[in-house]
Design a protein around this motif. Structure first.
Motif, PDB file in Angstrom:
ATOM      1  N   SER A   1      29.259  67.053 134.889  1.00 16.53           N
ATOM      2  CA  SER A   1      30.419  67.728 134.304  1.00 16.53           C
ATOM      3  C   SER A   1      30.393  67.624 132.776  1.00 16.53           C
ATOM      4  O   SER A   1      29.550  66.950 132.189  1.00 16.53           O
ATOM      5  CB  SER A   1      31.713  67.130 134.853  1.00 16.53           C
ATOM      6  OG  SER A   1      31.807  65.781 134.479  1.00 16.53           O
ATOM      7  N   GLU A   2      31.349  68.241 132.162  1.00 19.27           N
ATOM      8  CA  GLU A   2      31.404  68.319 130.706  1.00 19.27           C
ATOM      9  C   GLU A   2      31.582  66.946 130.038  1.00 19.27           C
ATOM     10  O   GLU A   2      31.051  66.702 128.955  1.00 19.27           O
ATOM     11  CB  GLU A   2      32.580  69.237 130.323  1.00 19.27           C
ATOM     12  CG  GLU A   2      32.708  69.514 128.855  1.00 19.27           C
ATOM     13  CD  GLU A   2      33.880  70.443 128.589  1.00 19.27           C
ATOM     14  OE1 GLU A   2      34.660  70.135 127.685  1.00 19.27           O
ATOM     15  OE2 GLU A   2      34.005  71.463 129.294  1.00 19.27           O
ATOM     16  N   ASP A   3      32.314  66.043 130.696  1.00 20.15           N
ATOM     17  CA  ASP A   3      32.587  64.741 130.078  1.00 20.15           C
ATOM     18  C   ASP A   3      31.396  63.774 130.134  1.00 20.15           C
ATOM     19  O   ASP A   3      31.370  62.790 129.419  1.00 20.15           O
ATOM     20  CB  ASP A   3      33.823  64.086 130.703  1.00 20.15           C
ATOM     21  CG  ASP A   3      33.679  63.902 132.201  1.00 20.15           C
ATOM     22  OD1 ASP A   3      32.584  64.148 132.750  1.00 20.15           O
ATOM     23  OD2 ASP A   3      34.674  63.497 132.828  1.00 20.15           O
ATOM     24  N   ARG A   4      30.404  64.034 131.007  1.00 19.17           N
ATOM     25  CA  ARG A   4      29.175  63.239 131.118  1.00 19.17           C
ATOM     26  C   ARG A   4      29.471  61.746 131.335  1.00 19.17           C
ATOM     27  O   ARG A   4      28.890  60.870 130.720  1.00 19.17           O
ATOM     28  CB  ARG A   4      28.298  63.401 129.879  1.00 19.17           C
ATOM     29  CG  ARG A   4      27.993  64.822 129.453  1.00 19.17           C
ATOM     30  CD  ARG A   4      26.817  65.456 130.103  1.00 19.17           C
ATOM     31  NE  ARG A   4      25.615  64.649 129.924  1.00 19.17           N
ATOM     32  CZ  ARG A   4      24.616  64.666 130.785  1.00 19.17           C
ATOM     33  NH1 ARG A   4      24.687  65.414 131.835  1.00 19.17           N
ATOM     34  NH2 ARG A   4      23.561  63.937 130.591  1.00 19.17           N
ATOM     35  N   LYS A   5      30.420  61.445 132.252  1.00 25.16           N
ATOM     36  CA  LYS A   5      30.759  60.057 132.545  1.00 25.16           C
ATOM     37  C   LYS A   5      29.621  59.397 133.321  1.00 25.16           C
ATOM     38  O   LYS A   5      28.971  60.030 134.153  1.00 25.16           O
ATOM     39  CB  LYS A   5      32.032  59.968 133.389  1.00 25.16           C
ATOM     40  CG  LYS A   5      33.291  60.275 132.621  1.00 25.16           C
ATOM     41  CD  LYS A   5      34.511  60.027 133.483  1.00 25.16           C
ATOM     42  CE  LYS A   5      35.772  60.323 132.712  1.00 25.16           C
ATOM     43  NZ  LYS A   5      36.972  60.153 133.541  1.00 25.16           N
ATOM     44  N   PRO A   6      29.406  58.106 133.083  1.00 22.70           N
ATOM     45  CA  PRO A   6      28.387  57.381 133.849  1.00 22.70           C
ATOM     46  C   PRO A   6      28.779  57.289 135.323  1.00 22.70           C
ATOM     47  O   PRO A   6      29.959  57.222 135.671  1.00 22.70           O
ATOM     48  CB  PRO A   6      28.372  55.990 133.213  1.00 22.70           C
ATOM     49  CG  PRO A   6      29.019  56.144 131.883  1.00 22.70           C
ATOM     50  CD  PRO A   6      29.971  57.290 132.010  1.00 22.70           C
ATOM     51  N   ALA A   7      27.781  57.248 136.186  1.00 24.88           N
ATOM     52  CA  ALA A   7      28.013  57.172 137.636  1.00 24.88           C
ATOM     53  C   ALA A   7      28.771  55.905 138.002  1.00 24.88           C
ATOM     54  O   ALA A   7      29.587  55.906 138.939  1.00 24.88           O
ATOM     55  CB  ALA A   7      26.687  57.233 138.380  1.00 24.88           C
ATOM     56  N   ILE A   8      28.541  54.817 137.280  1.00 23.42           N
ATOM     57  CA  ILE A   8      29.241  53.570 137.566  1.00 23.42           C
ATOM     58  C   ILE A   8      30.753  53.733 137.379  1.00 23.42           C
ATOM     59  O   ILE A   8      31.547  53.217 138.161  1.00 23.42           O
ATOM     60  CB  ILE A   8      28.677  52.418 136.695  1.00 23.42           C
ATOM     61  CG1 ILE A   8      29.268  51.076 137.111  1.00 23.42           C
ATOM     62  CG2 ILE A   8      28.900  52.674 135.233  1.00 23.42           C
ATOM     63  CD1 ILE A   8      28.631  49.898 136.394  1.00 23.42           C
ATOM     64  N   ILE A   9      31.174  54.478 136.364  1.00 22.28           N
ATOM     65  CA  ILE A   9      32.599  54.728 136.119  1.00 22.28           C
ATOM     66  C   ILE A   9      33.176  55.628 137.200  1.00 22.28           C
ATOM     67  O   ILE A   9      34.277  55.392 137.705  1.00 22.28           O
ATOM     68  CB  ILE A   9      32.819  55.360 134.724  1.00 22.28           C
ATOM     69  CG1 ILE A   9      32.362  54.418 133.620  1.00 22.28           C
ATOM     70  CG2 ILE A   9      34.263  55.796 134.526  1.00 22.28           C
ATOM     71  CD1 ILE A   9      33.190  53.166 133.497  1.00 22.28           C
ATOM     72  N   LEU A  10      32.453  56.652 137.600  1.00 18.52           N
ATOM     73  CA  LEU A  10      32.922  57.556 138.650  1.00 18.52           C
ATOM     74  C   LEU A  10      33.087  56.811 139.975  1.00 18.52           C
ATOM     75  O   LEU A  10      34.078  57.011 140.687  1.00 18.52           O
ATOM     76  CB  LEU A  10      31.949  58.724 138.807  1.00 18.52           C
ATOM     77  CG  LEU A  10      31.830  59.659 137.596  1.00 18.52           C
ATOM     78  CD1 LEU A  10      30.725  60.684 137.831  1.00 18.52           C
ATOM     79  CD2 LEU A  10      33.157  60.326 137.305  1.00 18.52           C
ATOM     80  N   ASP A  11      32.135  55.946 140.317  1.00 15.15           N
ATOM     81  CA  ASP A  11      32.244  55.162 141.548  1.00 15.15           C
ATOM     82  C   ASP A  11      33.419  54.197 141.489  1.00 15.15           C
ATOM     83  O   ASP A  11      34.150  54.018 142.458  1.00 15.15           O
ATOM     84  CB  ASP A  11      30.953  54.388 141.812  1.00 15.15           C
ATOM     85  CG  ASP A  11      29.848  55.284 142.346  1.00 15.15           C
ATOM     86  OD1 ASP A  11      30.140  56.424 142.739  1.00 15.15           O
ATOM     87  OD2 ASP A  11      28.690  54.823 142.369  1.00 15.15           O
ATOM     88  N   TYR A  12      33.610  53.563 140.341  1.00 14.90           N
ATOM     89  CA  TYR A  12      34.738  52.652 140.179  1.00 14.90           C
ATOM     90  C   TYR A  12      36.064  53.395 140.375  1.00 14.90           C
ATOM     91  O   TYR A  12      36.934  52.948 141.125  1.00 14.90           O
ATOM     92  CB  TYR A  12      34.715  51.994 138.796  1.00 14.90           C
ATOM     93  CG  TYR A  12      35.961  51.212 138.511  1.00 14.90           C
ATOM     94  CD1 TYR A  12      36.133  49.931 139.027  1.00 14.90           C
ATOM     95  CD2 TYR A  12      36.988  51.762 137.747  1.00 14.90           C
ATOM     96  CE1 TYR A  12      37.295  49.214 138.790  1.00 14.90           C
ATOM     97  CE2 TYR A  12      38.151  51.051 137.502  1.00 14.90           C
ATOM     98  CZ  TYR A  12      38.304  49.787 138.017  1.00 14.90           C
ATOM     99  OH  TYR A  12      39.446  49.085 137.798  1.00 14.90           O
TER     100      TYR A  12
END
Length: 147
Positions: free
Chosen positions: A20-31
């Motif tokens: 997505s546009e914000d390019r968040k790390p996968a670790i943050i998305l999982d959290y």
């Protein structure tokens, strides 16, 4: 302001980011996806908690461990014994008292010498006779103040 943050995880081995546009790390998305479970656990154990106000961080951690362990024991006990106390609507409320009694009864039964106070001696005698637990003297007398 540019902030550098180090994220540690035993699950994520690679530094993956979202598409997505914000390019968040996968670790943050999982959290963010899984944090509701911890919020729910905090809510559930907060209802019937062993916590006491303390300035000592070690006691706070100890009481939290007791709370989480008690809740886990309740979940396991309920799965193994689904017909336990069928007449009670809120089994979670009954469980801590039953757990406490189950944990201290063997120790009380092993006591050779009776305690000095009349209330504790009555409790030990009742457990040794395998009767129901007597009410504490304060509850019977209606004196609800701590001394």
């Amino acid at each position: 302001m540019n902030k550098n943050v180090v994220l540690l995880s035993t699950l994520h081995k690679m530094a993956e980011t979202s598409d997505s546009e914000d390019r968040k790390p996968a670790i943050i998305l999982d959290y963010n996806h899984n944090k509701g479970g911890m919020d729910n656990l905090d809510k559930v154990i907060g209802t019937y908690s062993y916590r006491r106000i303390s300035a000592h961080w070690s006691l706070v951690i100890f009481h939290n461990i007791i709370d989480v362990s008690s809740y886990n024991a309740f979940i396991i006990w309920n799965k193994i014994n689904p017909t336990w106390v069928p007449d009670k609507r809120n089994k979670r409320r009954v469980f801590p008292g039953q757990l406490g009694k189950a944990l201290v009864t063997p120790h009380i039964q092993r006591m050779e010498r009776l305690p000095r106070t009349a209330a504790s001696a009555a409790l030990v005698k009742a457990v040794q006779r395998a009767e129901s637990w007597p009410d504490p003297p304060e509850a019977a007398a209606g004196a609800g103040k701590r001394r």
